[in-house]
Scaffold this motif. Structure first.
Motif, short mmCIF file in Angstrom:
data_model
loop_
_atom_site.label_atom_id
_atom_site.label_comp_id
_atom_site.label_asym_id
_atom_site.label_seq_id
_atom_site.Cartn_x
_atom_site.Cartn_y
_atom_site.Cartn_z
N ALA A 63 1.14 -0.68 -0.30
CA ALA A 63 0.24 0.02 0.20
C ALA A 63 0.70 1.80 -0.06
O ALA A 63 0.88 1.65 -0.62
N VAL A 64 1.53 1.39 1.14
CA VAL A 64 3.05 2.17 0.96
C VAL A 64 3.47 2.78 -0.12
O VAL A 64 2.98 3.63 -0.63
N VAL A 65 4.06 1.91 -1.09
CA VAL A 65 4.64 1.55 -2.69
C VAL A 65 3.33 2.78 -3.31
O VAL A 65 4.00 3.25 -4.05
N GLY A 66 1.96 1.99 -3.40
CA GLY A 66 1.15 2.00 -4.59
C GLY A 66 1.36 3.43 -4.17
O GLY A 66 0.85 4.46 -5.70
N PHE A 67 0.98 4.19 -2.79
CA PHE A 67 0.71 5.87 -2.90
C PHE A 67 1.55 6.21 -3.12
O PHE A 67 0.93 7.14 -3.90
N LEU A 68 2.92 5.80 -3.21
CA LEU A 68 3.93 6.26 -3.65
C LEU A 68 4.24 6.90 -5.07
O LEU A 68 4.27 7.49 -5.83
N ILE A 69 3.77 5.81 -5.60
CA ILE A 69 3.70 5.97 -6.80
C ILE A 69 2.39 6.57 -7.35
O ILE A 69 2.80 7.68 -8.73
N ILE A 70 1.48 6.51 -6.48
CA ILE A 70 0.85 7.54 -7.31
C ILE A 70 0.94 8.76 -7.13
O ILE A 70 0.99 9.97 -7.95
N ALA A 71 1.16 8.95 -6.52
CA ALA A 71 2.09 10.12 -5.37
C ALA A 71 2.81 11.25 -6.92
O ALA A 71 2.97 12.20 -7.82
N ALA A 72 4.08 9.94 -7.17
CA ALA A 72 4.80 10.10 -8.33
C ALA A 72 4.34 10.81 -9.88
O ALA A 72 4.62 11.46 -10.34
N ALA A 73 3.69 10.20 -9.96
CA ALA A 73 3.34 10.38 -11.25
C ALA A 73 2.02 11.16 -11.42
O ALA A 73 1.24 11.43 -12.43
N THR A 74 1.68 11.77 -9.97
CA THR A 74 1.31 12.71 -10.31
C THR A 74 1.85 14.19 -10.60
O THR A 74 1.57 15.11 -10.92
#
Length: 467
Positions: A343-354
């Protein structure tokens, strides 16, 4: 409350067939939460009604959906999961047909409420039926399947709506639900095992006092937040009063439910369980992240880049593809690494991709943004599995309907709050500067929400606790 539901559920229920029936039927209601939003402008023209009235086509649906959710736990115990699913899906299909036959804005709003009531029952029930029929070790992989339409709905709904409106008339926004809905009814009737209560079994009485507190609480909060985007924002009377009343009633319901113990409309005592509490907190942030971007991205392509409805829909497809591909490995990742890390890595991927959207101007490369959307979609597809699955890992099967209701409600409220927040920021910055600055600043706010979600996901159990 007893340890097991008083039903005739068969232990030989085929999980694969059950999930197929649930997804075929449920995908229609899930997509319909966002498919109509992109067609509101078209509806104002076709039905000759102001946007203030047509907005209720979406608002009425979401309110009906939210107020139906609290009754699902009680209704499943009283009537059985199969009967309730067939009723809800049938009601949704009927509502879809009626919507396509609407003769004015008012009739369309009324029929959308019928749709919303059916969808509100289906959303939590879909999760509950899936989780009650799998072993604990298979929960993550099962949620990867059943959660697919839940994740894709907010992403692909506007895409599908744009495609429909480009080639067909507005009635097809609703008629496309009918074939899948009918197929889902047939599959559910054949595949889902009967689980109706035994004759003579005393069912729990409906908590009318709890309903009188919780239903208007949810309606007030969602209605107030839905008005934030209008001129005046948070200072509007139709924002402040409904939200304050909603919070007061919600607090009153929690106090009532704690005193009622297991006989409350929704057993909020489950929040004492770390798994349910952590999942609920994280899901509220996930809802804010998901629906904030669902609101922003189509507007970005249409308002800032001048894309028409179809072009904006096509440009959003990479995000859906990324989400779809993520589901192929998300369950395995959770089993191997644990819910928290994934979950943590997934959310960080979303943030970086935004971030590229927060830096982009009207001339930014469409190809770069498309790649970014694909990565962002992949992150969204990954995070939903661990966050939703955790809620069920250490509770009894009879408690699962209540856990589904809790997690679905907080996700709805989080989504409404996220949408309201970015709408206020976008309006305020655009009024003071220009559209480009408005979108860039608002995307930074979306990134901040996503990082907050990553922090919240640290509450999830580690790998050792999740096994």
């Amino acid at each position: 409350m007893t340890d097991t539901l008083p039903t005739t559920t068969s232990p030989t229920q085929s999980t694969g067939k059950l999930l197929t029936a649930l997804i075929v039927g449920g995908i229609t209601a899930i997509f319909d939460t966002t498919i109509v939003a992109i067609g509101l402008h078209t509806l104002t023209e076709r039905l000759d009604a102001p946007i203030s009235t047509i907005q209720w086509v979406s608002t009425g649906y979401l309110l009906a959906l939210a107020v139906a959710i609290p009754f699902v736990s009680w209704a499943q115990e009283k009537f059985g999961g199969k009967r309730l699913w067939l009723f809800a899906l049938g009601l949704f299909v009927l509502g879809s047909i009626l919507c396509a036959c609407a003769w004015n804005a008012e009739s369309l709003i009324a029929f959308r409420i019928v749709q919303g009531l059916g969808g509100g029952i289906m959303f939590p029930l879909m999760q509950t039926l899936a989780m009650q029929n799998v072993a604990p070790t298979a929960m993550a992989r099962t949620m990867a399947v059943v959660g697919l339409p839940i994740a894709l709905g907010p992403i692909l709904g506007p895409v599908l709506g744009g495609i429909v409106l480009h080639w067909l008339d507005w009635q097809w926004l609703f008629l496309i639900n009918v074939p899948l809905g009918v197929a889902g009814l047939i599959l559910a009737a054949i595949v889902i095992n009967a689980d109706h209560p035994h004759r003579g079994t005393t069912s729990q009485r409906l908590d009318l006092a709890g309903a009188a507190l919780l239903v208007p609480a949810l309606a007030g909060l969602l209605y107030g937040l839905s008005n934030v985007h209008a001129e005046g924002g948070l200072s509007r009377i139709d924002v402040f009063l409904p939200c304050v009343a909603g919070v007061v009633l919600l607090v009153a319901f929690v106090g009532w439910a704690i005193r009622r113990a297991g006989t409350a409309l929704i057993d909020v005592r489950l929040l004492a369980q770390r798994s349910v509490r952590a999942s609920s907190i994280t899901l509220s942030f996930l809802g804010a992240t998901l629906f904030a971007s669902t609101f922003l991205l189509p507007l970005y392509f249409q308002s800032l880049r001048g894309a028409d409805v179809l072009t904006a829909a096509v440009l959003l497809i990479p995000q859906g593809v990324g989400t779809l591909l993520a589901r192929l490995i998300a369950g395995k990742l959770v089993d191997a690494l644990g819910a928290r890390l994934v979950a943590v890595v997934g959310f960080l991927i979303i943030a970086a991709a935004t971030i590229p959207f927060a830096l982009a101007d009207a001339n930014a490369s469409v190809w770069l943004l498309g790649i970014t959307l694909f990565i962002r979609g992949f992150g969204l597809g990954v995070v939903l599995i661990p966050v939703m699955t955790v809620a069920y890992i250490d509770i009894r099967k009879d408690q699962m309907p209540h856990a589904s209701a809790i997690t679905r409600i907080v996700q709805q409220l989080g989504g409404a709050f996220g949408t309201a927040l970015v709408a206020v920021v976008l309006s305020a910055i655009t009024a003071q500067a220009d559209a480009q600055s408005g979108f860039q600043t608002t995307f930074w706010w979306t990134i901040a929400i996503t990082i907050a979600a990553a922090i919240a996901s640290l509450l999830l159990p580690s790998r050792e606790k999740n096994q």
